[in-house]
Design an enzyme around this catalytic site. Structure first.
Site, PDB file in Angstrom:
ATOM      1  CB  ALA A  43      -0.872  -0.077   1.272  1.00  0.00           C
ATOM      2  CE1 TYR A  45       7.320   0.132  -5.852  1.00  0.00           C
ATOM      3  CE2 TYR A  45       5.212  -0.338  -6.562  1.00  0.00           C
ATOM      4  CZ  TYR A  45       6.423  -0.198  -7.034  1.00  0.00           C
ATOM      5  OH  TYR A  45       6.866  -0.274  -8.178  1.00  0.00           O
ATOM      6  CG  ASP A  46       0.276   0.017  -4.770  1.00  0.00           C
ATOM      7  OD1 ASP A  46       1.381  -0.357  -5.596  1.00  0.00           O
ATOM      8  OD2 ASP A  46      -0.466  -0.898  -4.643  1.00  0.00           O
ATOM      9  CG  LEU A  87     -22.428 -11.542 -15.634  1.00  0.00           C
ATOM     10  CD1 LEU A  87     -22.712 -10.191 -14.944  1.00  0.00           C
ATOM     11  CD2 LEU A  87     -22.624 -12.787 -14.734  1.00  0.00           C
ATOM     12  CE  LYS A 134     -24.153  -6.649 -16.269  1.00  0.00           C
ATOM     13  NZ  LYS A 134     -23.463  -5.552 -17.189  1.00  0.00           N
ATOM     14  CD  GLU A 185       1.061 -16.628 -17.641  1.00  0.00           C
ATOM     15  OE1 GLU A 185      -0.175 -16.478 -18.076  1.00  0.00           O
ATOM     16  OE2 GLU A 185       2.019 -16.140 -18.571  1.00  0.00           O
ATOM     17  CB  CYS A 409     -47.841  34.870 -16.610  1.00  0.00           C
ATOM     18  SG  CYS A 409     -48.843  33.566 -17.561  1.00  0.00           S
ATOM     19  CB  CYS A 412     -51.275  36.822 -19.694  1.00  0.00           C
ATOM     20  SG  CYS A 412     -51.222  36.350 -17.756  1.00  0.00           S
TER      21      CYS A 412
HETATM   22  S1  IVH Z   1     -19.162 -11.209 -12.461  1.00  0.00           S
HETATM   23  C1  IVH Z   1     -18.759 -13.698 -16.550  1.00  0.00           C
HETATM   24  N1  IVH Z   1     -19.555  -9.075 -11.332  1.00  0.00           N
HETATM   25  O1  IVH Z   1     -20.796  -7.352 -16.791  1.00  0.00           O
HETATM   26  C2  IVH Z   1     -18.242 -12.660 -15.967  1.00  0.00           C
HETATM   27  N2  IVH Z   1     -19.419  -8.963 -13.607  1.00  0.00           N
HETATM   28  O2  IVH Z   1     -22.809  -8.409 -18.860  1.00  0.00           O
HETATM   29  C3  IVH Z   1     -19.096 -12.308 -14.851  1.00  0.00           C
HETATM   30  N3  IVH Z   1     -19.542  -6.768 -14.698  1.00  0.00           N
HETATM   31  O3  IVH Z   1     -18.611  -8.489 -19.006  1.00  0.00           O
HETATM   32  C4  IVH Z   1     -18.284 -11.794 -13.858  1.00  0.00           C
HETATM   33  N4  IVH Z   1     -19.790  -5.608 -12.667  1.00  0.00           N
HETATM   34  O4  IVH Z   1     -17.533  -7.812 -16.966  1.00  0.00           O
HETATM   35  C5  IVH Z   1     -19.097  -9.481 -12.472  1.00  0.00           C
HETATM   36  N5  IVH Z   1     -20.042  -6.990 -10.094  1.00  0.00           N
HETATM   37  C6  IVH Z   1     -19.769  -7.737 -11.519  1.00  0.00           C
HETATM   38  C7  IVH Z   1     -19.872  -7.067 -12.637  1.00  0.00           C
HETATM   39  C8  IVH Z   1     -19.577  -7.665 -13.684  1.00  0.00           C
HETATM   40  C9  IVH Z   1     -20.023  -5.763 -14.256  1.00  0.00           C
HETATM   41  C10 IVH Z   1     -19.465  -7.174 -16.257  1.00  0.00           C
HETATM   42  C11 IVH Z   1     -18.638  -8.155 -16.638  1.00  0.00           C
HETATM   43  C12 IVH Z   1     -19.189  -8.846 -18.174  1.00  0.00           C
HETATM   44  C13 IVH Z   1     -20.449  -8.079 -18.012  1.00  0.00           C
HETATM   45  C14 IVH Z   1     -21.517  -8.996 -18.316  1.00  0.00           C
END
Ligand code: IVH
Length: 684
Positions: A43, A45-46, A87, A134, A185, A409, A412
């Site tokens: 933290a 460093y960032d 989704l 979302k 990775e 108004c 009028c």
């Molecule tokens: S979960 C399968 N959580 O919405 C991937 N996705 O319409 C789902 N997105 O391209 C990952 N907010 O990038 C997840 N809180 C959230 C999200 C989220 C936005 C995006 C995701 C995906 C798109 C789908």
């Protein structure tokens, strides 16, 4: 003398110069990349890197931060190792419940037919879910090797994305290296977004934060905002095993990422949490278009697998999508027939739930003041449940002067007045024309309203304008004095049309009381209220009613009663003159029976009714001898609840009020709609 263990150890970062910061960062980079060991918390460093970016955004060191010795992918395209899926979506409670049923069936391996069965499973431990907003940003993946950031790529089509390493590594919340990375990775995925606070700071030339974020990320040079203004929410980790979604988010947080706000809940609690999110949403500093609901248990999720489009263990429950961003052009002041002057926003066209919108109501002066609208503002227009669109909020304010409330108004020119309506909470300010009787627009509207209510064919706005401009008509009563000969002289009016108009007037000289009351254009006295009033007597009797009588009779509330009684009194002269030309028929609603099964009952409906519309239901109540009201008061005897309201996490205010009255010992009955009709059938 003891050397400090590293340059500027313990020195407050805020006080360091760019040169000092660069030196410190270079030192820690070297230590980390050479020895794989960090001397200071990530933290810290960032923060140094962040501060250096603030002071010297183009410092060459920044371009190296976390940069790997070799970049694996060349060029713009990046093949995702694991596809970045979409989704599954749902828009309503019913759709969400259907999704839960499908999920319950898939998890338990048994068909789940009813909501109850799904509910049983939804209460069980395997049905724990994680809820996140979302985020309306750009999905992005960050690939790390041995803890070092290697590559950042956009989602693209889900299979192949675009290399945005150069800009994305500068995004806040993206560590250049992971705190305790596994060897090999890992990919951390999430959403890059521009906070609404930052969006508000930049000029208004961008449609929304998402587009600006995308532009910034992909810009080859000189983006409108610096990439470090963007932020990142990490919601997924690929290449490591976790037992649960929650642990995955926790791990990401430990590495220096910012997970989105999240909650761990039972599936059964989701509807309530969704309703809360709808409320809370306005306070979020990012745009979100729904809630993502994901199974917490990774083993169960993996068993379910994915389709080619989306994972089966998650769904996005979308907020009502009927909102959009557009630009405010101006505010128009619309004079109603009552003299009320309402602000209306004129906007650039925006498509909302399938319709192009260019006008949105601003309701009243208080609301206009709250929004502090200026021409050129970028605004969010919302059209909830198909009602008239309104301006939800200013997303980006322009630099123009705020729109002023007119002192005269617009129709009028008479001075305007601000009235405070304190029956509302909080009280609202309403602008009115101080001389509505002389105000042309108000008068024109009231004549037009009269003609429309009485369905006087031919008397549309053009003809009404003509006769009013010619000075032949000042108010509705004047209509009946029109002569074919006079009309014929008017522009674009022939003899045939003139005599047709007069014939229309003659045809309509017998007017049912309910229609007549509506035609007067009194605030609060619409078809519904008029329907209730006519069961109480003829016009003469109604004109004698006091406010208390009207209020008590139909539980219409004091304010409505005041407007009705006041409106009739104000129009006394007009009514007398109209009565010289027309006959008002007293027709009680047919079948209105003082001894009907509902006599003595005051019935109020709430929620959406299945059997018939609310007005028809209220008429039916009156026919059966009862009274129908619009608000729950201590006089209400029955509240009929339609739809899913009973179990709704957000009961209507009527239902809440009725429950409160019951808890205080009131005798009000609360019945479901089917119960109410069944009971009546039983007694008919
Ligand atoms: S979960 C399968 N959580 O919405 C991937 N996705 O319409 C789902 N997105 O391209 C990952 N907010 O990038 C997840 N809180 C959230 C999200 C989220 C936005 C995006 C995701 C995906 C798109 C789908």
């Amino acid at each position: 003398m003891l050397q400090p263990p590293f340059p500027y150890a313990g020195q407050p970062i805020a006080q360091m110069s760019a040169t000092e910061l660069a030196e410190a960062v270079a030192f820690h980079n070297a230590r980390y990349y050479a020895d794989g060991a960090a001397l200071i918390p990530d933290a810290e460093y960032d923060s140094m890197v962040e501060k250096l970016r603030d002071l010297a955004p183009n410092h060459p060191l920044l371009l190296q931060v976390g940069a790997p010795a070799q970049v694996v992918e060349a060029g713009d395209k990046v093949q995702h190792r694991v596809p970045m899926l979409s989704l599954d979506k749902c828009n309503t409670l019913e759709e969400f419940q259907a999704w839960v049923r499908g999920l319950a069936a898939a998890v338990t391996g048994k068909p789940v037919r009813s909501l109850d069965e799904a509910q049983l499973w939804a209460d069980s431990a395997t049905a724990q879910v994680v809820l996140t907003p979302k985020i309306d940003g750009l999905a992005c993946t960050f690939r790390y090797r041995d803890g070092q950031l290697l590559l950042a790529a956009t989602r693209g089509d889900g299979q192949v994305g675009e290399d945005v390493t150069h800009s994305a590594r500068q995004v806040r919340g993206v560590p250049g290296r992971l705190a305790d990375a596994p060897r090999g990775e890992v990919e951390v995925r999430g959403e890059i977004y521009l906070s609404l606070g930052e969006f508000a700071k930049v000029s208004a030339q961008f449609a929304n934060p998402r587009n600006l974020a995308a532009g910034t990320l992909k810009a080859k040079d000189n983006p409108a905002i610096a990439p470090r203004t963007l932020q990142f929410f990490a919601y997924d980790v690929q290449g490591m095993d976790f037992a649960s979604k929650r642990e995955r988010l926790q791990w990401a947080a430990q590495q220096g990422f910012v997970p989105p706000p999240h909650q761990l809940l039972g599936l059964a609690q989701v509807p309530e949490a969704f309703a809360q999110a709808v409320e809370a949403r306005t306070t979020w500093d990012f745009e979100a278009d729904g809630i993502v609901v994901e199974l917490n248990d990774v083993a169960v999720a993996q068993r379910l697998g994915t389709t080619s489009h989306h994972p089966r263990w998650a769904v996005a429950w979308k907020f009502h999508a009927d909102s959009g961003l557009t630009r405010l052009v101006d505010v128009e002041w619309s004079v109603a027939r009552t003299g009320t002057i309402t602000p209306v926003a004129l906007t650039e066209p925006v498509l909302l739930s399938g319709a192009t919108v260019t006008r949105a109501t601003l309701h009243n002066v208080s609301n206009l003041k709250r929004l502090a609208l200026r021409p050129g503002d970028q605004v969010e227009v919302v059209r909830r449940g198909g009602v008239i669109p309104h301006i939800e909020r200013v997303v980006v304010a322009s630099e123009a002067e705020p729109i002023a409330v007119p002192t005269n108004c617009p129709s009028c020119g008479a001075p305007t007045r601000l009235l405070v309506r304190d029956e509302r909470h909080p009280p609202v300010e309403i602008l009115v024309c101080s001389q509505p009787d002389q105000c042309t627009t108000a008068r024109r509207r009231s004549v037009l309203h009269y003609c429309q209510t009485l369905e006087l064919e031919g008397f549309g706005d053009k003809v009404v304008d003509l006769v009013m401009e010619a000075g032949l008509v000042q108010d509705p009563a004047d209509l009946y004095t029109l002569q074919a000969g006079d009309l014929q002289e008017l522009p674009r009016m022939g003899a045939v049309m003139a005599s047709n108009l007069v014939a229309q007037l003659d045809k309509g000289r017998r007017v049912p009381l309910q229609k007549f009351l509506c035609a007067l254009g009194i605030s609060s006295l619409g078809k519904q209220t008029a329907g209730l009033l006519v069961s109480r007597g003829d016009l003469a009797a109604l004109r004698q009613l006091t406010v208390a009588e009207v209020a008590a009779l139909h539980s219409l509330g004091d304010k409505t009663a005041e407007q009705v009684v006041g409106g009739l009194a104000e129009r006394s002269a007009l009514i007398d003159r109209l009565l010289q030309h027309i006959e008002v028929l007293v027709e009680r609603p047919s079948g209105d029976s003082p001894n009907g099964p509902l006599s003595g009952q005051l019935v109020v409906f709430t929620g959406s009714l299945a059997k018939m519309g609310r007005r028809d239901a209220q008429t039916a109540v009156v026919k059966l001898g009862g009274l129908a009201g619009d608000t729950v008061t201590s006089e209400t005897t029955v509240l009929v609840v339609g739809g899913d309201e009973f179990d709704s996490p957000t009961p209507s205010s009527k239902l809440k009020k009725a429950r409160k009255l019951q808890s205080q010992g009131g005798t009000i009955r609360i019945v479901s709609e089917p119960e109410f009709w069944a009971d009546l059938e039983g007694r008919a």
